[in-house]
Write a protein that holds these residues in place. Structure first.
Motif, PDB file in Angstrom:
ATOM      1  N   TYR A 158       0.805  -1.211   0.000  1.00 27.16           N
ATOM      2  CA  TYR A 158       0.000   0.000   0.000  1.00 27.16           C
ATOM      3  C   TYR A 158       0.845   1.270   0.000  1.00 27.16           C
ATOM      4  CZ  TYR A 158      -3.868  -3.128   0.996  1.00 27.16           C
ATOM      5  OH  TYR A 158      -4.797  -4.135   0.915  1.00 27.16           O
ATOM      6  N   PHE A 159       2.164   1.124   0.185  1.00 23.75           N
ATOM      7  CA  PHE A 159       3.053   2.282   0.221  1.00 23.75           C
ATOM      8  C   PHE A 159       4.284   2.016  -0.650  1.00 23.75           C
ATOM      9  CE2 PHE A 159       0.670   2.267   4.174  1.00 23.75           C
ATOM     10  CZ  PHE A 159       0.133   3.538   4.167  1.00 23.75           C
ATOM     11  N   VAL A 160       4.940   3.112  -1.084  1.00 19.42           N
ATOM     12  CA  VAL A 160       6.096   3.031  -1.981  1.00 19.42           C
ATOM     13  C   VAL A 160       7.185   3.978  -1.504  1.00 19.42           C
ATOM     14  CG1 VAL A 160       6.904   3.390  -4.353  1.00 19.42           C
ATOM     15  CG2 VAL A 160       4.599   2.553  -3.963  1.00 19.42           C
ATOM     16  N   VAL A 161       8.430   3.481  -1.494  1.00 19.83           N
ATOM     17  CA  VAL A 161       9.605   4.333  -1.286  1.00 19.83           C
ATOM     18  C   VAL A 161      10.085   4.739  -2.676  1.00 19.83           C
ATOM     19  CG1 VAL A 161      11.972   4.457  -0.452  1.00 19.83           C
ATOM     20  CG2 VAL A 161      10.300   3.108   0.812  1.00 19.83           C
ATOM     21  N   THR A 162      10.177   6.046  -2.925  1.00 23.06           N
ATOM     22  CA  THR A 162      10.626   6.541  -4.228  1.00 23.06           C
ATOM     23  C   THR A 162      11.899   7.345  -4.051  1.00 23.06           C
ATOM     24  OG1 THR A 162       8.365   6.636  -5.068  1.00 23.06           O
ATOM     25  CG2 THR A 162      10.019   7.919  -6.260  1.00 23.06           C
ATOM     26  N   VAL A 163      12.971   6.888  -4.709  1.00 21.10           N
ATOM     27  CA  VAL A 163      14.252   7.597  -4.701  1.00 21.10           C
ATOM     28  C   VAL A 163      14.402   8.259  -6.064  1.00 21.10           C
ATOM     29  CG1 VAL A 163      16.748   7.385  -4.459  1.00 21.10           C
ATOM     30  CG2 VAL A 163      15.239   5.890  -3.137  1.00 21.10           C
ATOM     31  N   SER A 164      14.652   9.580  -6.070  1.00 16.58           N
ATOM     32  CA  SER A 164      14.758  10.335  -7.320  1.00 16.58           C
ATOM     33  C   SER A 164      16.121  10.986  -7.436  1.00 16.58           C
ATOM     34  CB  SER A 164      13.695  11.434  -7.377  1.00 16.58           C
ATOM     35  OG  SER A 164      12.415  10.907  -7.206  1.00 16.58           O
TER      36      SER A 164
END
Length: 196
Positions: A158-164
């Motif tokens: 239900y959740f996402v870690v996003t590295v940009s």
């Protein structure tokens, strides 16, 4: 054939093979750099290249350490946030109003503080409280009680870690221990022991 001639041919073949590996490596490096694949995120011994995604499992009550590393060995300037997963949107009621966990509003979707996200120059950490559930994560974000409309699953991210970094991202969707509250069966043995 003399021993010196055979040895010389082996050395030449080895040099040719090493030269081919070097050329292939340079070509791959420039192709990856052209596609903005200049870094990777490492978690649990596994590497996730730029412009990729993955799924991971996190344990409650622990601090999880992620590293952001350059393919060339330098430091990486990155941004990281934890958001609601748009692929697994949750319907709920809050203050008698129907809502979804994922919206187009970046502030509403940001759960970084709820999951204890902390960054440093080499990476970041995520700390999930021992008793956290998906429901309590949303309630913590909103600051009040919610009523879930959807039935939740303990195996859905239900959740996402996003590295940009620049225009490239690494998306790591995650599930965590105890993310869904499962009430006890309500079966009580009275007396609390069985006598034979």
């Amino acid at each position: 054939m003399s021993k010196g001639g055979a040895f010389g041919k082996i050395v030449i073949w080895l040099l040719v093979v090493l030269l081919l590996f070097g050329v292939v490596g340079l070509v791959l490096f420039f192709v990856m750099q052209e596609q903005d694949v200049t870094y990777y995120v490492e978690y649990g011994g596994k590497q996730y290249l730029a412009n990729s995604d993955g799924s991971i499992e996190l344990s409650g009550g622990e601090t999880h350490e992620f590293f952001v590393k350059s393919l060339t060995g330098g430091e990486v300037e990155f941004d990281v946030k934890i958001t609601s997963n748009s692929d697994n949107n949750i319907a709920f009621a809050y203050n008698e109003e129907y809502r979804n966990s994922y919206t187009d509003n970046a502030d509403t979707n940001d759960y970084s503080e709820v999951f204890g996200l902390k960054t440093d120059t080499n990476g970041f950490t995520v700390a999930i409280p021992q008793d956290m559930t998906v429901e309590t994560a949303i309630e913590t974000k909103l600051g009040g009680d919610i009523t879930l409309i959807d039935e939740l699953s303990d195996s859905t991210a239900y959740f996402v870690v996003t590295v940009s970094v620049g225009k490239s991202t690494v998306d790591l969707s995650f599930v965590f221990d105890g993310q869904v509250y499962i009430p006890s069966s309500g079966i009580v043995i009275n007396p609390p022991q069985i006598i034979f």
